[in-house]
Design a protein around this motif. Sequence first.
Motif, PDB file in Angstrom:
ATOM      1  N   LEU A  13      30.893 -16.712  25.476  1.00 34.97           N
ATOM      2  CA  LEU A  13      29.444 -16.516  25.524  1.00 34.97           C
ATOM      3  C   LEU A  13      28.914 -16.996  26.863  1.00 34.97           C
ATOM      4  N   GLY A  14      28.537 -16.063  27.729  1.00 35.58           N
ATOM      5  CA  GLY A  14      27.945 -16.434  28.998  1.00 35.58           C
ATOM      6  C   GLY A  14      28.821 -16.093  30.191  1.00 35.58           C
ATOM      7  N   HIS A  15      28.186 -16.028  31.346  1.00 36.14           N
ATOM      8  CA  HIS A  15      28.877 -15.517  32.529  1.00 36.14           C
ATOM      9  C   HIS A  15      29.944 -16.479  33.044  1.00 36.14           C
ATOM     10  N   TYR A  16      29.638 -17.775  33.103  1.00 37.83           N
ATOM     11  CA  TYR A  16      30.655 -18.706  33.592  1.00 37.83           C
ATOM     12  C   TYR A  16      31.807 -18.821  32.593  1.00 37.83           C
ATOM     13  N   SER A  17      31.496 -18.771  31.307  1.00 38.83           N
ATOM     14  CA  SER A  17      32.554 -18.781  30.302  1.00 38.83           C
ATOM     15  C   SER A  17      33.457 -17.569  30.444  1.00 38.83           C
ATOM     16  N   ASN A  18      32.884 -16.438  30.819  1.00 39.02           N
ATOM     17  CA  ASN A  18      33.706 -15.259  31.046  1.00 39.02           C
ATOM     18  C   ASN A  18      34.521 -15.385  32.329  1.00 39.02           C
ATOM     19  N   PHE A  19      34.033 -16.112  33.319  1.00 41.88           N
ATOM     20  CA  PHE A  19      34.849 -16.432  34.496  1.00 41.88           C
ATOM     21  C   PHE A  19      36.085 -17.228  34.067  1.00 41.88           C
ATOM     22  N   VAL A  20      35.849 -18.315  33.327  1.00 38.65           N
ATOM     23  CA  VAL A  20      36.969 -19.147  32.869  1.00 38.65           C
ATOM     24  C   VAL A  20      37.879 -18.339  31.952  1.00 38.65           C
ATOM     25  N   GLY A  21      37.269 -17.585  31.033  1.00 44.80           N
ATOM     26  CA  GLY A  21      38.048 -16.791  30.105  1.00 44.80           C
ATOM     27  C   GLY A  21      38.888 -15.733  30.789  1.00 44.80           C
ATOM     28  N   THR A  22      38.366 -15.106  31.843  1.00 43.18           N
ATOM     29  CA  THR A  22      39.149 -14.094  32.567  1.00 43.18           C
ATOM     30  C   THR A  22      40.390 -14.713  33.182  1.00 43.18           C
ATOM     31  N   HIS A  23      40.246 -15.859  33.840  1.00 45.69           N
ATOM     32  CA  HIS A  23      41.425 -16.545  34.376  1.00 45.69           C
ATOM     33  C   HIS A  23      42.393 -16.905  33.247  1.00 45.69           C
ATOM     34  N   LEU A 157      40.023 -13.056  47.635  1.00 45.88           N
ATOM     35  CA  LEU A 157      38.863 -12.434  47.004  1.00 45.88           C
ATOM     36  C   LEU A 157      37.617 -13.314  47.027  1.00 45.88           C
ATOM     37  N   GLU A 158      37.690 -14.436  47.718  1.00 46.52           N
ATOM     38  CA  GLU A 158      36.555 -15.368  47.688  1.00 46.52           C
ATOM     39  C   GLU A 158      35.248 -14.703  48.097  1.00 46.52           C
ATOM     40  N   GLY A 159      35.295 -13.748  49.022  1.00 50.40           N
ATOM     41  CA  GLY A 159      34.069 -13.107  49.479  1.00 50.40           C
ATOM     42  C   GLY A 159      33.680 -11.873  48.695  1.00 50.40           C
ATOM     43  N   SER A 160      34.538 -11.450  47.757  1.00 55.78           N
ATOM     44  CA  SER A 160      34.258 -10.192  47.059  1.00 55.78           C
ATOM     45  C   SER A 160      34.087 -10.343  45.557  1.00 55.78           C
ATOM     46  N   VAL A 161      34.383 -11.507  44.989  1.00 54.93           N
ATOM     47  CA  VAL A 161      34.196 -11.706  43.551  1.00 54.93           C
ATOM     48  C   VAL A 161      32.739 -12.041  43.276  1.00 54.93           C
ATOM     49  N   ARG A 162      32.067 -11.145  42.590  1.00 60.61           N
ATOM     50  CA  ARG A 162      30.674 -11.376  42.219  1.00 60.61           C
ATOM     51  C   ARG A 162      30.529 -11.627  40.720  1.00 60.61           C
ATOM     52  N   VAL A 163      31.358 -10.940  39.930  1.00 61.40           N
ATOM     53  CA  VAL A 163      31.338 -11.102  38.471  1.00 61.40           C
ATOM     54  C   VAL A 163      32.777 -11.247  37.994  1.00 61.40           C
ATOM     55  N   ASN A 319      43.403 -27.488  46.887  1.00 57.94           N
ATOM     56  CA  ASN A 319      42.402 -27.295  47.932  1.00 57.94           C
ATOM     57  C   ASN A 319      41.440 -26.215  47.433  1.00 57.94           C
ATOM     58  N   TYR A 320      40.455 -26.640  46.648  1.00 59.66           N
ATOM     59  CA  TYR A 320      39.552 -25.668  46.042  1.00 59.66           C
ATOM     60  C   TYR A 320      38.118 -25.919  46.477  1.00 59.66           C
ATOM     61  N   ASP A 321      37.328 -24.859  46.463  1.00 57.23           N
ATOM     62  CA  ASP A 321      35.908 -24.931  46.778  1.00 57.23           C
ATOM     63  C   ASP A 321      35.149 -25.007  45.461  1.00 57.23           C
ATOM     64  N   ALA A 322      34.661 -26.187  45.124  1.00 59.72           N
ATOM     65  CA  ALA A 322      34.030 -26.384  43.819  1.00 59.72           C
ATOM     66  C   ALA A 322      32.765 -25.559  43.648  1.00 59.72           C
ATOM     67  N   SER A 323      32.156 -25.129  44.753  1.00 59.47           N
ATOM     68  CA  SER A 323      30.925 -24.334  44.642  1.00 59.47           C
ATOM     69  C   SER A 323      31.206 -22.880  44.293  1.00 59.47           C
ATOM     70  N   LEU A 324      32.448 -22.434  44.446  1.00 56.21           N
ATOM     71  CA  LEU A 324      32.813 -21.062  44.105  1.00 56.21           C
ATOM     72  C   LEU A 324      33.217 -20.984  42.634  1.00 56.21           C
ATOM     73  N   TRP A 325      32.528 -20.181  41.859  1.00 56.95           N
ATOM     74  CA  TRP A 325      32.882 -20.031  40.444  1.00 56.95           C
ATOM     75  C   TRP A 325      34.306 -19.498  40.302  1.00 56.95           C
ATOM     76  N   TYR A 326      34.716 -18.622  41.204  1.00 61.26           N
ATOM     77  CA  TYR A 326      36.062 -18.064  41.184  1.00 61.26           C
ATOM     78  C   TYR A 326      37.117 -19.152  41.290  1.00 61.26           C
ATOM     79  N   HIS A 327      36.831 -20.215  42.051  1.00 59.28           N
ATOM     80  CA  HIS A 327      37.766 -21.331  42.212  1.00 59.28           C
ATOM     81  C   HIS A 327      37.668 -22.321  41.048  1.00 59.28           C
ATOM     82  N   SER A 328      36.462 -22.812  40.777  1.00 62.51           N
ATOM     83  CA  SER A 328      36.326 -23.865  39.759  1.00 62.51           C
ATOM     84  C   SER A 328      36.764 -23.365  38.391  1.00 62.51           C
ATOM     85  N   SER A 329      36.479 -22.111  38.086  1.00 63.19           N
ATOM     86  CA  SER A 329      36.888 -21.577  36.781  1.00 63.19           C
ATOM     87  C   SER A 329      38.401 -21.458  36.677  1.00 63.19           C
ATOM     88  N   SER A 330      39.095 -21.261  37.800  1.00 60.25           N
ATOM     89  CA  SER A 330      40.555 -21.173  37.758  1.00 60.25           C
ATOM     90  C   SER A 330      41.177 -22.517  37.420  1.00 60.25           C
TER      91      SER A 330
END
Length: 579
Positions: A13-23, A157-163, A319-330
């Motif tokens: 439920l929710g966009h960040y949860s789907n980020f984590v769930g996708t990984h 993909l850091e510059g191209s992951v939007r969703v 070595n992760y960028d905590a501000s990037l959802w793509y990184h923190s969710s991984s």
Amino acid sequence: MSGLCREVVTLQLGHYSNFVGTHWWNLQDAGLSYDPDSSGSGEIQSDVVFREGQTPGGHVTYTPRLIAMDLKGSLRTLRQEGSLYDPGKDTSAVSWEGSLVMHKESPPEKNSFLEDLDKMEVSDVGVFGGRSGTGVGSGVGSGVGSGLDRARRGYRLEGSVRVWSDFLRIHLHPRTVAVIHQYNHDGEAQRLEAFGQGEALLQGALLEELEDRLHFFVEECDYLQGFQLFCDLEDGFAGLGSKVTEMLRDSYGGRGILTWGLAPVTHPGSTPVKDVYHLLNRALGTLHMSSHSSFFCPLTLRGRLGRRAPSPPAFPHLNYDASLWYHSSSVLALALDALTVPYRLRSNSVPMWQLADALAVSGRKVVAAYGAVPFPMMHGSSLPDALSSCAEALPWKPLSACPEGGDGRCYGQWATLRGYEGQKLVSSLPPGTEPPSPLHRLHSGEDVLAAYLHSFYPSSPLALQLTSTPSRLTPPFPHIFSPALSERGFLLAPPVSAVSSVPVLTSLQSGPVLESWLSELQRGADAAHVRRAAPSFLSQGLELADYQEALEQLRRLARRYRDDSGGAARSSSSEDDED
């Protein structure tokens, strides 16, 4: 029990949860074997979370037993119904001889990973219809996987992951994705920002749609053990999650409901008022989802859950960028891959209710997670060697914005070590050699890990599990690992260009430290002065009296974690008595 598959239905439920769930689902896909000779083998039983089906064309499918909810505009290139069960492109059934006007809209641009998925179709078995891995087929799955492995170095993909669908590598069932059209993913208008908005959603058409999807996935289960819920904690999805967990409790009594409340480190475009909303949603979501669940565990890389959080935890070999959802969710997905192991094992699995009962004692349903991502184990060494090098401090970091108490008190703990594959669990010293530590004298990996943890928690109940199989990494998992890691995630081996698997050590804990954590959350929400700082929050379906009662319930929940034996926990809780 070996051989019995206890199925789990997952809700996101929710966009960040789907980020984590996708990984997380990409990790599950990477661990699947398409070799028919290996059927029924392996430590992880994938049928717990995956389901077998069939397309209209007769192709066998293997897709997540999943319901994923998000907002309008959140899918980009992903079709809501997916492409796996497309009845085909046969247009001969309809003939139209009149005039035709076509309006064409340019589709969203795909990143390099998604373009490669489209190119790597395996037409002879129909395995890939634009997404890879667990699509269609009868045991063939290496074509796109090996192709993506060869291209692994090229995906940045850091510059191209939007969703989240920008890095989804698997097919989804047509009943998986549910879009909430009343609210927008982007822009300033019609945003799902407040707890009350989310609570009000679960009625009418959306309630019927969710019940229909649940019935579809549940009714095909032979032995449903329960539900795992990944839910955004800082926006209106916290309110929706509270109602969903209440519905699951009322409709499926006796089944496990393990809820993971997810929060990113930062929100794009946040403002001071939105930060107050985030804080209030965290407080209300924690209270209500924990009361309806078997247990509730917040997961975040924020330093704390207050409005002014310290820096995110620093993992020595990431070595992760905590501000990037793509990184923190991984990072959180890797931790979840170990945290959810107990109830996904093929042999000696622990059902959800048993895991919850071991941790949620006396109504203490909020638990905290910790993780060593990756677990620092040297190539060619042993588990006693690795743990002896961490004799002064535990190797894990907080994953729930809840620092450890440091006083060795814990009401319950469940530790999981995943991925020691190829390494020794016990010491093998030559005869007559003096063991360098007491851990080197022990004769099983379970005894080694238990003795190590008991040195920090001498009198606390402890359950643990060790699995050899690591978390397998496949493109497009981000490149966040230290060059000091080998391909299999161990230390002090020749450096490689990409890490393909990692060992992870996690811990779920219930202890006195959660009293101060919950009290801080309650005091922060109380100090926000909602009527002055965010008056519109109460206009979104939540009454002031209900809000004040919720804060009082949160205060009482915190007191349940009080350790009456004295010490730090008693001192911190005494602040509440003086408020």
